[in-house]
Structures are given as C-alpha cells and as structure tokens.
Design an enzyme around this catalytic site. Structure first.
Site, PDB file in Angstrom:
ATOM      1  N   ASN A   8       0.924  -1.123  -0.016  1.00  0.00           N
ATOM      2  CA  ASN A   8       0.025   0.006  -0.076  1.00  0.00           C
ATOM      3  C   ASN A   8       0.818   1.495   0.067  1.00  0.00           C
ATOM      4  O   ASN A   8       1.652   1.379   1.103  1.00  0.00           O
ATOM      5  CB  ASN A   8      -0.981  -0.168   1.295  1.00  0.00           C
ATOM      6  CG  ASN A   8      -1.776   1.208   1.450  1.00  0.00           C
ATOM      7  OD1 ASN A   8      -1.696   2.198   0.470  1.00  0.00           O
ATOM      8  ND2 ASN A   8      -2.346   1.357   2.617  1.00  0.00           N
ATOM      9  N   TRP A   9       0.917   2.110  -1.133  1.00  0.00           N
ATOM     10  CA  TRP A   9       1.861   3.153  -1.421  1.00  0.00           C
ATOM     11  C   TRP A   9       1.315   4.145  -0.579  1.00  0.00           C
ATOM     12  O   TRP A   9       2.285   5.323  -0.515  1.00  0.00           O
ATOM     13  CB  TRP A   9       2.164   3.140  -2.680  1.00  0.00           C
ATOM     14  CG  TRP A   9       2.839   2.264  -3.514  1.00  0.00           C
ATOM     15  CD1 TRP A   9       3.178   1.194  -2.841  1.00  0.00           C
ATOM     16  CD2 TRP A   9       3.153   2.241  -4.988  1.00  0.00           C
ATOM     17  NE1 TRP A   9       4.019   0.375  -3.978  1.00  0.00           N
ATOM     18  CE2 TRP A   9       4.020   0.841  -5.240  1.00  0.00           C
ATOM     19  CE3 TRP A   9       3.008   3.083  -6.006  1.00  0.00           C
ATOM     20  CZ2 TRP A   9       4.479   0.710  -6.466  1.00  0.00           C
ATOM     21  CZ3 TRP A   9       3.614   2.652  -7.432  1.00  0.00           C
ATOM     22  CH2 TRP A   9       4.048   1.553  -7.542  1.00  0.00           C
ATOM     23  N   LYS A  10      -0.030   4.254  -0.169  1.00  0.00           N
ATOM     24  CA  LYS A  10      -0.557   5.399   0.435  1.00  0.00           C
ATOM     25  C   LYS A  10      -0.347   6.881  -0.353  1.00  0.00           C
ATOM     26  O   LYS A  10      -0.346   6.670  -1.691  1.00  0.00           O
ATOM     27  CB  LYS A  10       0.038   5.683   1.881  1.00  0.00           C
ATOM     28  CG  LYS A  10      -0.008   4.447   2.582  1.00  0.00           C
ATOM     29  CD  LYS A  10      -0.052   4.520   4.293  1.00  0.00           C
ATOM     30  CE  LYS A  10      -0.090   3.085   4.721  1.00  0.00           C
ATOM     31  NZ  LYS A  10      -0.114   3.085   6.242  1.00  0.00           N
ATOM     32  N   HIS A  94      -9.505   1.090   5.110  1.00  0.00           N
ATOM     33  CA  HIS A  94      -8.291   1.298   5.604  1.00  0.00           C
ATOM     34  C   HIS A  94      -8.257   2.381   6.974  1.00  0.00           C
ATOM     35  O   HIS A  94      -9.228   3.107   6.992  1.00  0.00           O
ATOM     36  CB  HIS A  94      -7.182   1.967   4.805  1.00  0.00           C
ATOM     37  CG  HIS A  94      -5.647   1.879   5.173  1.00  0.00           C
ATOM     38  ND1 HIS A  94      -5.499   2.868   6.239  1.00  0.00           N
ATOM     39  CD2 HIS A  94      -4.843   0.682   5.180  1.00  0.00           C
ATOM     40  CE1 HIS A  94      -4.051   2.498   6.533  1.00  0.00           C
ATOM     41  NE2 HIS A  94      -3.882   1.271   5.663  1.00  0.00           N
ATOM     42  N   GLU A  96      -6.514   4.836   8.061  1.00  0.00           N
ATOM     43  CA  GLU A  96      -6.452   5.818   7.973  1.00  0.00           C
ATOM     44  C   GLU A  96      -7.827   6.842   7.292  1.00  0.00           C
ATOM     45  O   GLU A  96      -7.914   7.810   7.553  1.00  0.00           O
ATOM     46  CB  GLU A  96      -5.165   6.138   7.010  1.00  0.00           C
ATOM     47  CG  GLU A  96      -3.769   5.977   7.615  1.00  0.00           C
ATOM     48  CD  GLU A  96      -2.676   5.559   6.976  1.00  0.00           C
ATOM     49  OE1 GLU A  96      -2.829   5.413   5.890  1.00  0.00           O
ATOM     50  OE2 GLU A  96      -1.881   4.745   7.529  1.00  0.00           O
ATOM     51  N   GLU A 166      -5.184  -4.935  10.478  1.00  0.00           N
ATOM     52  CA  GLU A 166      -4.160  -3.988  10.689  1.00  0.00           C
ATOM     53  C   GLU A 166      -4.528  -3.079  12.099  1.00  0.00           C
ATOM     54  O   GLU A 166      -5.438  -2.186  12.096  1.00  0.00           O
ATOM     55  CB  GLU A 166      -4.097  -2.853   9.685  1.00  0.00           C
ATOM     56  CG  GLU A 166      -3.974  -3.332   8.192  1.00  0.00           C
ATOM     57  CD  GLU A 166      -3.390  -2.509   7.097  1.00  0.00           C
ATOM     58  OE1 GLU A 166      -1.954  -2.566   6.959  1.00  0.00           O
ATOM     59  OE2 GLU A 166      -3.919  -1.374   7.137  1.00  0.00           O
ATOM     60  N   GLY A 172       2.878   2.172  10.854  1.00  0.00           N
ATOM     61  CA  GLY A 172       3.790   3.229  10.704  1.00  0.00           C
ATOM     62  C   GLY A 172       4.371   3.741  11.855  1.00  0.00           C
ATOM     63  O   GLY A 172       5.016   4.725  11.997  1.00  0.00           O
ATOM     64  N   SER A 212       3.733  -2.241  10.417  1.00  0.00           N
ATOM     65  CA  SER A 212       5.143  -2.207  10.521  1.00  0.00           C
ATOM     66  C   SER A 212       5.679  -3.436  10.082  1.00  0.00           C
ATOM     67  O   SER A 212       6.598  -3.893  10.719  1.00  0.00           O
ATOM     68  CB  SER A 212       5.262  -1.810  12.047  1.00  0.00           C
ATOM     69  OG  SER A 212       4.940  -0.443  12.206  1.00  0.00           O
ATOM     70  N   GLY A 233       2.903  -1.259   4.167  1.00  0.00           N
ATOM     71  CA  GLY A 233       2.993   0.133   3.995  1.00  0.00           C
ATOM     72  C   GLY A 233       4.543   0.725   3.700  1.00  0.00           C
ATOM     73  O   GLY A 233       5.044   0.581   2.533  1.00  0.00           O
ATOM     74  N   GLY A 234       5.094   1.092   4.572  1.00  0.00           N
ATOM     75  CA  GLY A 234       6.554   1.615   4.398  1.00  0.00           C
ATOM     76  C   GLY A 234       7.528   0.976   3.594  1.00  0.00           C
ATOM     77  O   GLY A 234       8.186   1.337   2.838  1.00  0.00           O
TER      78      GLY A 234
HETATM   79  P1  13P Z   1       3.217   0.537   7.797  1.00  0.00           P
HETATM   80  O1  13P Z   1       3.758  -1.018   7.086  1.00  0.00           O
HETATM   81  O2  13P Z   1       4.071   1.608   7.202  1.00  0.00           O
HETATM   82  O3  13P Z   1       3.194   0.418   9.142  1.00  0.00           O
HETATM   83  O4  13P Z   1       1.723   0.508   7.194  1.00  0.00           O
HETATM   84  C1  13P Z   1       1.029  -0.461   7.045  1.00  0.00           C
HETATM   85  C2  13P Z   1      -0.428  -0.054   6.468  1.00  0.00           C
HETATM   86  O5  13P Z   1      -1.229   0.786   6.880  1.00  0.00           O
HETATM   87  C3  13P Z   1      -0.756  -0.796   5.152  1.00  0.00           C
HETATM   88  O6  13P Z   1      -1.944  -0.704   4.817  1.00  0.00           O
END
Ligand code: 13P
Length: 257
Positions: A8-10, A94, A96, A166, A172, A212, A233-234
């Site tokens: 997920n590149w956000k 999600h 967020e 999640e 994050g 994470s 994510g990251g």
């Molecule tokens: P991180 O891997 O950066 O913690 O993000 C997880 C995430 O929200 C994937 O959708």
C-alpha cells in the site's frame, strides 16, 4: 491457498518514483511463484502502473473508492473507473480512511457491496486502536467492524474477499504486533468467518496482517496458521525491502517450518 502480499503506497512517490518502482517490481518478481503479489498506488498513478504491470501476475488495486457508480461527488473516484483503468482490487476500510477521514462502518459496507457487485476484489481492512487494545476491547472492535462491514455480503462473494487485520497502533510506528498477538486476532476473525459463512468457505479466505511489516519480521508473522499474507506500507516503497518480503513469503511456503 497462496499467500497474498500487497504494498500500500498510500500518498507517497512521485510519478517518476512510482514508474521506476513498478518497473523494478515487474523485473524483480518475474520468476516468483506460490505468492500472489499486488500494489496499491495513489489514484493518479494507477493508469501508468497498470500499463507497466500489464501482462504480469502482479495485481493492481486502488486505496479507496466511492460507493456510487457515478454522479456529482467532487473529488471522488468510482468502482467502474477503477475497473476501466485496469484495477483488479480495491482496499476498503483502511484505518487512515476510518480515523483521518471519518469513514464509518456503514460507508465501508456500501463501498464493499458496490465493489463486489462490479467484480472488483476487496481487501477489507479492520483493526483496533491502542486505547481499545489497552481497554481489552480488541475482539469487540474487530467483531463490530467485521459484522457491519460484511452486512448483506453473501457467501458467493467470499472468494473475492481478503481481510486485512491492521492494528492501528502498529501502523507506521515501527512497533508491529507480535506473531502471537496477530494470530490471536486472526484466529478470532477466522471464527467469525466460520460462524457466518461455514467452515469450508472460511478456510479459503486469506487474512493479511498489516502494521510495521519489514523483511525482518515477515517470516515469523507468516509462520502463524491464520496469517495468510501481508499488507505492507512503508516497506513497500523501496524495491529491495518489498522484494525481500515477497521472497521471504515464497521461502516460507516452500519450507513451512
Ligand atoms: P506500515 O507498514 O507503514 O506500518 O503501514 C501499514 C499499512 O497501513 C498498510 O496498509
């Protein structure tokens, strides 16, 4: 059931960075086997990424969509548009979206039903916040999100569904859930699926863990019986770390212990 690893590149990466990453993944994942891989770029990069990944096994998903198919919804993107551009998947619910943009369980349910009716595969995200975990409410929260999100979703749609657990406190933060903490919730989600859809259907739904995830912790998370993939994510923003996670997943499937 092959595990499913999704990046997920956000709201990250420039046009050039996104194109380069897509090309690197195309090349780096050519021989990968036994793992399904996907990426979810920002909306504006979807056409380019779909183009670069055309003809590969790498899936492309959006990070969100509206529940209506078209209309006066300034700033929104519809499911048919995602299909047109070449997306096979969409992330819905999600944390967020829920916590920064006020998406409710009922909005997520509407989106989920629209996406499934259009033939888009859904990665349905849920998870508790830190204060909810500390208050001993984890199971109650995920159960509420699960029940409301899947209201009116029949068994026939389940092959199109992936669930992503999640925990918000792990996203994050560099503080992933331990494999045991994650398994406990994944096991609970599997029970909820069994109660609603029966054992056979439930056993075929992949439940991803997200929060994470790194190349270092991917293997131990995937060793848990009910962790069937990862939502990253990251660590999905860099070719090397994402490829390492995919290859760790591949290894884990070849030698499960
Ligand atoms: P991180 O891997 O950066 O913690 O993000 C997880 C995430 O929200 C994937 O959708």
């Amino acid at each position: 059931m092959n595990p499913f690893v999704v990046g997920n590149w956000k709201m990250n990466l420039s046009l050039e960075e996104a194109s380069t990453l897509a090309m690197d993944l195309r090349q780096g994942l050519e021989g990968v086997d036994g793992v399904e891989v996907g990426v979810c770029p920002p909306f504006v990069w979807l056409p380019g990424v779909c183009f670069v990944l055309m003809g590969t096994k790498i899936r492309v998903g959006a990070q969100n969509m509206h529940w209506e198919k078209k209309g006066a919804f300034t700033g929104e993107v519809s499911g048919p548009m995602l299909k047109d551009v070449g997306c096979t998947h969409v992330l819905l619910g999600h944390s967020e979206r829920r916590h920064l943009f006020g998406e409710t369980d009922s909005m997520i349910n509407k989106k989920l039903k629209t996406a499934l009716s259009l033939g888009l595969k859904v990665i349905f995200c849920l998870g508790e916040r830190l204060e909810e975990r500390e208050g001993g409410e984890t199971f109650t929260v995920v159960e509420r999100q699960f029940t409301a999100g899947l209201e009116g979703v029949g068994q026939e749609a389940l092959p199109e569904l992936t669930i992503a657990y999640e925990p918000v406190w792990a996203i994050g933060t560099g503080k992933n859930a331990t494999p045991e903490q994650a398994q406990e919730v994944h096991g609970h989600l599997r029970n909820l699926l069994e109660n609603k859809y029966g054992n056979e259907t439930a056993s075929q739904v992949r439940i991803q863990y997200g929060g994470s995830v790194t190349p270092e912790n991917a293997g131990e998370l995937l060793a848990q019986p009910d962790i069937n993939g990862l939502l990253v994510g990251g660590a999905s923003l860099k070719k090397d770390s994402f490829l390492k996670i995919v290859f760790t997943t591949q290894e884990r499937m070849r030698s499960p212990i």
